[in-house]
Write an enzyme that holds these catalytic residues in place. Structure first.
Site, PDB file in Angstrom:
ATOM      1  N   THR A  98      -4.375  -3.356  -4.016  1.00 52.87           N
ATOM      2  CA  THR A  98      -5.545  -2.842  -4.725  1.00 52.87           C
ATOM      3  C   THR A  98      -5.139  -1.580  -5.470  1.00 52.87           C
ATOM      4  OG1 THR A  98      -6.194  -1.632  -2.742  1.00 52.87           O
ATOM      5  CG2 THR A  98      -7.337  -3.711  -3.171  1.00 52.87           C
ATOM      6  N   LEU A 134      -7.004  -0.821   3.228  1.00 53.01           N
ATOM      7  CA  LEU A 134      -7.107   0.607   3.504  1.00 53.01           C
ATOM      8  C   LEU A 134      -6.892   1.385   2.213  1.00 53.01           C
ATOM      9  CD1 LEU A 134      -5.039   0.833   6.790  1.00 53.01           C
ATOM     10  CD2 LEU A 134      -7.402   0.138   6.449  1.00 53.01           C
ATOM     11  N   ASN A 140       0.839  -1.201   0.000  1.00 53.90           N
ATOM     12  CA  ASN A 140       0.000   0.000   0.000  1.00 53.90           C
ATOM     13  C   ASN A 140       0.878   1.257   0.000  1.00 53.90           C
ATOM     14  OD1 ASN A 140      -2.331   1.526   0.078  1.00 53.90           O
ATOM     15  ND2 ASN A 140      -3.245   0.316   1.734  1.00 53.90           N
ATOM     16  N   PHE A 141       0.237   2.391  -0.223  1.00 52.68           N
ATOM     17  CA  PHE A 141       0.883   3.709  -0.149  1.00 52.68           C
ATOM     18  C   PHE A 141       2.064   3.859  -1.098  1.00 52.68           C
ATOM     19  CE2 PHE A 141      -1.052   2.831   4.036  1.00 52.68           C
ATOM     20  CZ  PHE A 141      -2.061   3.779   3.975  1.00 52.68           C
ATOM     21  N   LEU A 142       1.970   3.218  -2.262  1.00 50.59           N
ATOM     22  CA  LEU A 142       2.963   3.468  -3.309  1.00 50.59           C
ATOM     23  C   LEU A 142       2.781   4.911  -3.766  1.00 50.59           C
ATOM     24  CD1 LEU A 142       4.938   2.811  -5.634  1.00 50.59           C
ATOM     25  CD2 LEU A 142       2.995   1.832  -6.879  1.00 50.59           C
TER      26      LEU A 142
HETATM   27  C1  LIG Z   1       5.796 -11.141  -2.631  1.00 52.54           C
HETATM   28  C2  LIG Z   1       5.821  -9.693  -2.399  1.00 52.54           C
HETATM   29  C3  LIG Z   1       5.356  -8.921  -3.643  1.00 52.54           C
HETATM   30  C4  LIG Z   1       5.268  -7.425  -3.344  1.00 52.54           C
HETATM   31  C5  LIG Z   1       4.877  -6.576  -4.560  1.00 52.54           C
HETATM   32  C6  LIG Z   1       3.470  -6.874  -5.066  1.00 52.54           C
HETATM   33  C7  LIG Z   1       3.055  -5.886  -6.170  1.00 52.54           C
HETATM   34  C8  LIG Z   1       2.732  -4.514  -5.643  1.00 52.54           C
HETATM   35  C9  LIG Z   1       2.286  -3.597  -6.736  1.00 52.54           C
HETATM   36  C10 LIG Z   1       2.067  -2.162  -6.252  1.00 52.54           C
HETATM   37  C11 LIG Z   1       0.735  -1.995  -5.546  1.00 52.54           C
HETATM   38  C12 LIG Z   1       0.493  -0.571  -5.151  1.00 52.54           C
HETATM   39  C13 LIG Z   1      -0.805  -0.384  -4.405  1.00 52.54           C
HETATM   40  C14 LIG Z   1      -1.037   1.101  -4.186  1.00 52.54           C
HETATM   41  O1  LIG Z   1      -0.401   1.723  -3.394  1.00 52.54           O
HETATM   42  S1  LIG Z   1      -2.248   1.834  -5.188  1.00 52.54           S
HETATM   43  C15 LIG Z   1      -1.974   3.562  -4.972  1.00 52.54           C
HETATM   44  C16 LIG Z   1      -0.987   4.066  -5.988  1.00 52.54           C
HETATM   45  N1  LIG Z   1      -0.614   5.433  -5.702  1.00 52.54           N
HETATM   46  C17 LIG Z   1      -1.177   6.509  -6.254  1.00 52.54           C
HETATM   47  O2  LIG Z   1      -2.071   6.427  -7.084  1.00 52.54           O
HETATM   48  C18 LIG Z   1      -0.615   7.834  -5.815  1.00 52.54           C
HETATM   49  C19 LIG Z   1      -0.403   8.829  -6.945  1.00 52.54           C
HETATM   50  N2  LIG Z   1       0.392   8.241  -8.042  1.00 52.54           N
HETATM   51  C20 LIG Z   1       1.729   8.007  -7.977  1.00 52.54           C
HETATM   52  O3  LIG Z   1       2.412   8.257  -7.004  1.00 52.54           O
HETATM   53  C21 LIG Z   1       2.361   7.397  -9.244  1.00 52.54           C
HETATM   54  O4  LIG Z   1       1.542   7.676 -10.348  1.00 52.54           O
HETATM   55  C22 LIG Z   1       2.558   5.862  -9.132  1.00 52.54           C
HETATM   56  C23 LIG Z   1       3.590   5.561  -8.033  1.00 52.54           C
HETATM   57  C24 LIG Z   1       1.275   5.130  -8.836  1.00 52.54           C
HETATM   58  C25 LIG Z   1       3.092   5.318 -10.474  1.00 52.54           C
HETATM   59  O5  LIG Z   1       4.242   6.000 -10.830  1.00 52.54           O
HETATM   60  P1  LIG Z   1       4.410   6.662 -12.279  1.00 52.54           P
HETATM   61  O6  LIG Z   1       3.093   7.153 -12.697  1.00 52.54           O
HETATM   62  O7  LIG Z   1       5.531   7.634 -12.189  1.00 52.54           O
HETATM   63  O8  LIG Z   1       4.795   5.422 -13.239  1.00 52.54           O
HETATM   64  P2  LIG Z   1       6.237   4.840 -13.550  1.00 52.54           P
HETATM   65  O9  LIG Z   1       6.753   5.432 -14.843  1.00 52.54           O
HETATM   66  O10 LIG Z   1       7.158   4.983 -12.396  1.00 52.54           O
HETATM   67  O11 LIG Z   1       5.915   3.297 -13.763  1.00 52.54           O
HETATM   68  C26 LIG Z   1       4.995   2.904 -14.721  1.00 52.54           C
HETATM   69  C27 LIG Z   1       4.629   1.463 -14.444  1.00 52.54           C
HETATM   70  O12 LIG Z   1       4.008   1.375 -13.135  1.00 52.54           O
HETATM   71  C28 LIG Z   1       2.724   0.776 -13.300  1.00 52.54           C
HETATM   72  N3  LIG Z   1       1.819   1.350 -12.288  1.00 52.54           N
HETATM   73  C29 LIG Z   1       1.296   2.576 -12.267  1.00 52.54           C
HETATM   74  N4  LIG Z   1       0.505   2.729 -11.199  1.00 52.54           N
HETATM   75  C30 LIG Z   1       0.532   1.561 -10.530  1.00 52.54           C
HETATM   76  C31 LIG Z   1      -0.085   1.079  -9.365  1.00 52.54           C
HETATM   77  N5  LIG Z   1      -0.939   1.841  -8.663  1.00 52.54           N
HETATM   78  N6  LIG Z   1       0.161  -0.165  -8.956  1.00 52.54           N
HETATM   79  C32 LIG Z   1       0.997  -0.964  -9.649  1.00 52.54           C
HETATM   80  N7  LIG Z   1       1.611  -0.575 -10.781  1.00 52.54           N
HETATM   81  C33 LIG Z   1       1.378   0.689 -11.215  1.00 52.54           C
HETATM   82  C34 LIG Z   1       2.295   1.130 -14.700  1.00 52.54           C
HETATM   83  O13 LIG Z   1       1.275   0.250 -15.141  1.00 52.54           O
HETATM   84  C35 LIG Z   1       3.606   0.970 -15.453  1.00 52.54           C
HETATM   85  O14 LIG Z   1       3.880  -0.403 -15.649  1.00 52.54           O
HETATM   86  P3  LIG Z   1       3.573  -1.063 -17.098  1.00 52.54           P
HETATM   87  O15 LIG Z   1       2.184  -0.673 -17.485  1.00 52.54           O
HETATM   88  O16 LIG Z   1       4.592  -0.512 -18.055  1.00 52.54           O
HETATM   89  O17 LIG Z   1       3.728  -2.548 -16.908  1.00 52.54           O
END
Ligand SMILES: CCCCCCCCCCCCCC(=O)SCCNC(=O)CCNC(=O)[C@H](O)C(C)(C)COP(=O)(O)OP(=O)(O)OC[C@H]1O[C@@H](n2cnc3c(N)ncnc32)[C@H](O)[C@@H]1OP(=O)(O)O
Length: 449
Positions: free
Chosen positions: A199, A449, A163-165
């Site tokens: 999520t 959350l 969460n909180f990415l």
């Molecule tokens: C075993 C343990 C495993 C642990 C990990 C499990 C996975 C966890 C996954 C994370 C769960 C997070 C849950 C939450 O916190 S969801 C809440 C996300 N946060 C926000 O919406 C806050 C405002 N937005 C931002 O800060 C940025 O726009 C974020 C950080 C979201 C993207 O930054 P930016 O806009 O500068 O992009 P980029 O150039 O760096 O990167 C682009 C790539 O990132 C993919 N992208 C964009 N948004 C998301 C997203 N919400 N989940 C997963 N992937 C996402 C996108 O499809 C593309 O990939 P692809 O399309 O080319 O393939």
């Protein structure tokens, strides 16, 4: 009548952190440059058996060193026991988490909220991952994991919730998000955990369930003042206020605030109730104390964040419900600087619990009971200054939404499992029309959350 700047739908869209793409807008799998390299299902995968996607690995096979970052940046473990680091995370999220075009609404995170959301039993500092500018020390990105035990159709899966990415607005679209995701994966894998739940409002490959946001205006006048609610044609403000009026006092006999001594009974009821859903989070006793009784968010004996109520009848806990508060700060509005926002969290009732979930009598009895309980939740929320009460179409929420005047928003929340294939789970909406599906309800029990 002037055109409102925002609507409740906009609010819900903000809360969902993204927009649901129509099918024609949805990218092809090959366009997901990062996600196509990850152990997640494709949109078109036909799932034949449920289970992990990647072959089992061992923690010692995982690199011990962090992923490289551009030389101007460095990884930092945020210390959420220190005020300085709490403030840094707060500032990053406050300024950058919400995508609000006019920047008038922001999540008003508190120390107590972070203590609750990010420090449950088993939390690790190294899973509160920050990226800092070396030269200035400024925090510019964050991602977090907390440990949970998921249960998918009775199969326990040790997991984390991600969460909180968040990435600073100036560093967007530079492919930093994939680096953060790979680094948190590495850190979690080093602890022998290989699955995650997360999520997002946006569509990624590939959701296990999709729920819809719904909202229940409590203080319609304030929502209108801040331009969240608009006045429908042929209605007066007074009519809208009256339509959404909530009683001043609760009505359920035996309803009271939960106290620590209730935790074992709440836990037992929670387990029995959640057993009806396909995707759930199971709690240890310590996790009940944290998530439902408030844990470290408790100040002077009461949590500032999570509010849990029980119904006690002749010494027995028959029901409980909980919601948490995460207000918005309102900028640039002459009348209001804060908006009270509540989110429905976990609940359970023993009404009809021994019958089959879809038995008609049990369903009718549960619908009546939940309507009474959630009606009281609205009363309590109102007493706490809540202006709007949000709920997803998950759990059994569809049973009380219409009666209690929750309205479907246009925000959706997609649930994802990392490194796990699952048969689809109903999110409480019709997949084609996206309308609330009262009869099917939802297989999603877990609340994120
Ligand atoms: C075993 C343990 C495993 C642990 C990990 C499990 C996975 C966890 C996954 C994370 C769960 C997070 C849950 C939450 O916190 S969801 C809440 C996300 N946060 C926000 O919406 C806050 C405002 N937005 C931002 O800060 C940025 O726009 C974020 C950080 C979201 C993207 O930054 P930016 O806009 O500068 O992009 P980029 O150039 O760096 O990167 C682009 C790539 O990132 C993919 N992208 C964009 N948004 C998301 C997203 N919400 N989940 C997963 N992937 C996402 C996108 O499809 C593309 O990939 P692809 O399309 O080319 O393939």
């Amino acid at each position: 009548m002037s055109e409102p700047k925002k609507s409740l739908e906009d609010l819900l869209r903000m809360l969902a952190m993204g927009h649901q793409l129509t099918e024609s807008q949805q990218k092809d799998m090959t366009d997901y440059k990062f996600w196509k390299t990850q152990p997640v299902p494709n949109f078109t995968d036909k799932i034949e058996t449920e289970g992990p996607i990647e072959r089992a690995k061992r923690p010692e096979d995982i690199p011990s060193q962090p992923f490289p970052l551009l030389s101007d940046f460095e990884w930092v473990d945020m210390d959420l026991t220190s005020q300085e680091d709490l403030t840094a995370v707060h500032e990053l999220l406050y300024e950058n988490y919400v995508e609000d075009q006019d920047a008038t609404f922001r999540f008003n995170y508190s120390t107590e909220f972070f203590n609750w959301a990010l420090k449950p039993p088993g939390w690790k500092k190294e899973w509160h991952v920050g990226v800092r500018v070396k030269a200035t020390g400024r925090l510019v990105a964050f991602i977090s994991a907390v440990p949970i035990t998921l249960e998918l159709r009775t199969r326990a899966i040790p997991s984390v919730e991600i969460n909180f990415l968040c990435i600073h607005k100036k560093l967007r679209t530079k492919r930093l998000a994939p680096v953060l995701i790979k680094e948190i994966t590495r850190r979690v894998n080093r602890h022998d955990i290989w699955q995650a739940l997360y999520t997002a409002g946006i569509v990624l490959p590939a959701p296990v369930a999709t729920c819809r946001y719904t909202h229940r205006p409590i203080n319609w006048a304030t929502l209108h003042d801040v331009k969240f609610s608009h006045l429908p044609p042929n209605k007066t403000k007074a009519q809208m206020v009256a339509h959404y009026a909530v009683p001043l006092t609760t009505s359920t006999v035996g309803l009271r605030r939960a106290v620590p001594a209730d935790a074992p009974a709440i836990h037992a009821l929670f387990d029995r109730y959640q057993a009806h859903f396909d995707l759930i989070q199971t709690f240890t006793r310590a996790e009940v104390d944290h998530w439902l009784m408030g844990g470290e968010s408790t100040v002077d004996g009461a949590s500032k964040v999570v509010h849990t109520y029980v119904v006690e009848t002749e010494g027995k806990i028959t029901d409980f419900f909980s919601f948490y508060l995460l207000p918005f700060t309102v900028l640039g509005n002459p009348q209001h600087d804060q908006l009270g926002v509540a989110y429905l969290f976990y609940y359970a009732s023993d009404t009809g619990l021994d019958a089959d979930r879809f038995d008609a009598h049990a369903t009718a009895a549960l619908a009546t009971r939940l309507t009474a309980l959630m009606g009281d939740a609205l009363v309590i929320a109102q007493q706490l200054g809540v202006d709007v009460f949000n709920a997803l179409t998950s759990q059994d929420n569809n049973l009380f939404m219409n009666e209690l005047k929750f309205g479907a928003g246009d925000g959706y929340l997609n649930f994802y499992l990392f490194n796990y294939k699952s048969f689809p789970i109903t999110g409480g909406i019709n997949p084609q029309t996206k309308e609330i599906d009262v009869a099917a309800r939802s297989g999603v029990g877990v609340v994120m959350l």
